[in-house]
Write an enzyme that holds these catalytic residues in place. Structure first.
Site, PDB file in Angstrom:
ATOM      1  N   CYS A  58       0.865  -1.174   0.000  1.00  0.00           N
ATOM      2  CA  CYS A  58       0.000   0.000   0.000  1.00  0.00           C
ATOM      3  C   CYS A  58       0.904   1.227   0.000  1.00  0.00           C
ATOM      4  O   CYS A  58       2.072   1.167   0.390  1.00  0.00           O
ATOM      5  CB  CYS A  58      -0.943  -0.003   1.193  1.00  0.00           C
ATOM      6  SG  CYS A  58      -0.158  -0.207   2.807  1.00  0.00           S
ATOM      7  N   GLY A 116       1.049   5.474   0.818  1.00  0.00           N
ATOM      8  CA  GLY A 116       0.432   6.616   1.473  1.00  0.00           C
ATOM      9  C   GLY A 116      -0.316   7.517   0.509  1.00  0.00           C
ATOM     10  O   GLY A 116       0.077   7.671  -0.646  1.00  0.00           O
TER      11      GLY A 116
END
Length: 411
Positions: A394, A396
């Site tokens: 993932c 930010g």
């Protein structure tokens, strides 16, 4: 000077433009002269932020040490390099310090360098950038680096003007990552007990890997201020479900993300040397892996952590691979909340994911991780004599990335 530059930059024809994307296991495993291959993939040991072995080592010093150790180990002439890309997130003036470190390490001034910041995938993005330059015929040999000092360069608080911040999605994309972890846990019903159980898997695997010396195969010892550093100081032995349960929430008073079930904050660097298969064979360089392709996606910023569950299906569709085709998965453990969601949503056997632990146990130097996952994954594939790696993380602000690599080294 002009003659030297001309000699270093021969005119090349464009390589086959992977617009004819390789599809299916057989095509991906086949060897072609214009493949982008990895001839060297190593990392430094990692250190705990503000407490560990790199706590007062700035990124230029760390990068300089990694470059020097790389050239000493590989015997590669730095003069052969045609480009360098450094993935990193938060050091000030990263291009200046990276360029200075490269020159001080003996890389000629004629070798250009760039830096890239795609937050947690910065290291992977550096590999993508160098690989695309090779595929486009711009260069034949380059280095991709991921590095971060979270001790000296912690995440600065993003600032946006009120007119932008009043938009809910824009507001969410600059919130602290721990807040997004709690949003995922609440929206997708990932309770504290489950988060701790997934965290324990990471801690247990990493502790076992350290005790067995598994990481020695991927760590390149570096000398910093007269001391050779070659072992991670980030892994905590003896973690139990009971000890995890005692930890207080780290981000929200009524939250479930803790220091024990969230990724560690740390320091370190990793790199890959990339070239064409034809060039590697011509020079007699060992080929340890092949870069296939990558995919990046966007998701709702407040649920940033679910993005591997979006990026992975995208890259499997791009390549015509199935989940069953992948031998090892390196999926970043930013937080146990999002990691648990992704594992269960994707329905991938946990035995294939982060077999030696992930960032919850090892730590997550932001710019380093995308490169470190490749180094770690290829090393594990060598031990298993298996071919296919998928990395994912993932990112930010509400993004995700994934990439496919092939192991070409055997134990």
């Amino acid at each position: 000077m002009l003659a030297r530059l001309t000699a270093r930059c021969p005119v090349r024809s464009l390589t086959r433009g992977y617009a004819t994307q390789l599809r299916g296991r057989a095509e991906i495993l086949a060897k072609r002269p214009d493949d982008v291959v990895v001839t060297f993939a190593k990392r430094t040991a990692m250190g705990r932020a503000k407490k560990g072995q790199f706590k007062d080592v700035p990124v230029d010093e760390l990068l300089h040490a990694l470059f020097k150790a790389t050239f000493e180990k590989t015997k590669l002439s730095p003069a052969l390099l045609e480009d360098i890309c450094v993935g990193t997130c938060h050091p000030p003036s990263p291009l200046y310090v990276s360029r200075a470190a490269a020159i001080a390490a003996g890389i000629p001034v004629e070798v250009p360098i760039s830096t890239v910041n795609r937050l947690c995938s910065s290291g992977l993005q550096s590999i993508v950038n160098i690989s695309n330059a090779i595929r486009g015929g711009q260069i034949e040999l380059g280095i991709a680096v991921g590095m971060e000092s979270m001790s000296l360069n912690p995440r600065p608080t993003p600032e946006i003007v009120p007119a932008i911040g009043e938009k809910p999605q824009a507001h969410d994309c600059v919130q602290p990552m721990g807040w997004t972890s709690e949003m995922v846990a609440r929206a997708y019903n990932v309770p504290r007990q489950k988060q701790d159980e997934y965290a324990l898997i990471s801690h247990t695997r990493a502790s076992k890997a350290v005790s067995e010396g598994i990481f020695a195969e991927e760590i390149l010892p570096v000398e910093i201020r007269g001391t050779v550093i070659s072992v991670d100081d980030t892994v905590r032995p003896g973690v139990t479900l009971e000890s995890l349960a005692k930890l207080k929430p780290a981000f929200l008073e009524d939250g479930a993300s803790t220091a024990g079930n969230s990724s560690g904050v740390g320091d370190g660097a990793a790199l890959c040397i990339l070239t064409t298969r034809a060039r590697a064979e011509k020079e007699g360089w060992d080929v340890v892996g092949k870069y296939v392709t990558s995919a990046f996606v966007g998701v709702e910023p407040r649920y940033m952590g679910i993005s591997p569950a979006v990026a992975i299906p995208k890259i499997l569709a791009q390549t015509g691979l199935s989940k069953e085709d992948i031998d090892v998965w390196e999926i970043n453990e930013a937080f146990a909340s999002q990691f648990a969601y992704c594992v269960e949503q994707l329905q991938i056997p946990i035995e294939k994911i982060n077999p030696n632990g992930g960032s919850i146990a090892l730590t997550h130097p932001l710019g380093m991780t995308g490169t470190r996952q490749v180094v770690t994954g290829l090393a594990e594939l060598r031990r298993r004599n298996a071919p296919l790696l998928c990395t994912s993380m993932c990112i930010g602000s509400g993004m995700g990335g994934a990439a496919i690599f092939v192991n070409e080294a055997r134990h």
